[in-house]
Design a protein around this motif. Structure first.
Motif: not given
Ligand code: NAD
Length: 321
Positions: A20-22, A43-44, A73, A85-88, A126, A128, A151, A183, A238, A242
């Motif tokens: 994604g963006t990150v 990525d999925i 994988y 960095t995957a996830g919502a 990374v 959250n 991170s 964080h 953001t 990062i």
């Protein structure tokens, strides 16, 4: 003296899970900074990973030869570092901790696949809430704490240094100050150790002459703590800072630089805290976590750090970890 590990052309392989963006910005900064020899994006949403890899590959003639590809994988297996960095991501007004259930579910799927059959990689978290997910990854992977690092407050510390530098009119690289703990909303600024070029506060303030009040100082920390909320309100996400922060962590690890950064690690009794991941200043080198620095804190800072740890322990309990 330069050695192979310090070489700008070290052929290290980095897998980035989540394009994604990150994740995609991180892949880009890794090649711009010439830190990686090979980057695999997983990525999925396979098309997203493929599109990002192609776009970044077209920057190669302006940088240096690196392989950036979309993979699965299995392709991440022999990585030196795996970054997740995957996830919502947070939406407007949402806290990082509110993502906990969604992203723990995703990590329960991802982490076993990454370590299936064994892995020598260092895993950098990374997504959250980063402290919770670092702990979850440690438990799911059964890797030692040296090799699972979040991170953490690397970004918050950078924001703190930037805000102080802007206030004082000094290069941010001459500003040394830490944000520790979660964080997130309970993060802790360590004012007692903050200094500019070795000169602490309030000694620096008396020669700076800008006449900052207690309110100005609180304003600095408010801007640090609320930076993600503000940026997400303004532009939706953001990712630039990062991405460069994670790139610096990766460089410190691959080139064994022993860099001090406020990364999230498993605490084993530091400051009387254990069984939770949060950020303290640590040294990063080729084996991952080298050392947790012992920092003297004021009573108020110790208390705020314990509160931060308790918040994170509650979040872990809520997802049965
Ligand atoms: P994004 O929505 O742009 O990207 C997330 C990506 O994860 C998507 O491409 C999605 O397809 C992918 N994904 C979801 N489930 C997956 C799975 N099971 N396997 C593989 N890929 C999967 O979000 P973003 O802006 O890139 O943010 C990513 C994460 O990073 C969020 O959790 C965000 O809160 C966090 N973040 C952390 C920091 C920090 O300082 N630690 C800073 C910014 C963002």
């Amino acid at each position: 003296m330069a050695n192979a590990a310090n070489s700008r052309s070290s052929p290290s392989k980095i897998s980035v899970i989540g394009a994604g963006t990150v994740g995609s910005t991180l892949a880009y900064t890794l090649i711009v900074e010439r830190v990686a020899g090979e980057v695999v994006l997983v990525d999925i949403d396979r098309d997203r990973a493929l599109g990002e890899a192609r776009d970044i590959n077209h920057a190669m003639p302006f940088s240096a030869p690196t392989t950036v590809s979309a993979g699965d994988y299995e392709d991440s297996r022999d990585s030196d570092i795996i970054v997740i960095t995957a996830g919502a991501a947070q939406k407007k007004g949402e806290s990082r901790l509110s993502l906990v259930e969604r992203n723990v579910k995703i990590y329960r799927d991802i982490v076993p696949r990454l370590v299936k059959g064994g892995s020598n990689a260092i895993i950098l978290i990374v997504s959250n809430p980063v402290d919770v997910l670092t702990y979850v990854t440690l438990k799911l992977s059964e890797l030692p704490r040296q090799r699972v690092i979040g991170s953490g407050t690397v970004l918050d510390t950078a924001r703190f240094r930037y805000e102080l530098s802007a206030r004082a009119g000094v290069d941010p690289r001459n500003v040394h100050a830490y944000i520790v703990g979660e964080h997130g909303d309970t993060e802790v600024p360590i004012w007692s150790l903050a200094n500019i070029a070795g000169i602490g506060f309030p000694a620096f303030c008396s020669q700076c002459g800008r006449g900052c009040s207690k309110r100005d100082r609180e304003g600095v920390f408010d801007r640090v703590k609320n930076a993600a909320y503000d940026i997400i309100r303004l532009k939706g996400a953001t990712y630039f800072a990062i991405a460069l922060g994670a790139t610096r962590m990766i460089e410190a690890i691959l080139r064994d630089q022993q860099t001090v950064m406020t990364a999230s690690i498993l605490l084993q009794g530091e400051h009387g805290i254990r069984d939770v991941c949060l950020s303290l200043p640590v040294q990063l080198g080729r084996e991952g976590l080298k050392r947790v620095l012992e920092i003297p804190l004021t009573e108020d800072e110790e208390e705020a750090l314990r509160k931060s740890a308790a918040t994170l322990r509650n979040a872990l309990d809520s997802v049965n970890f």
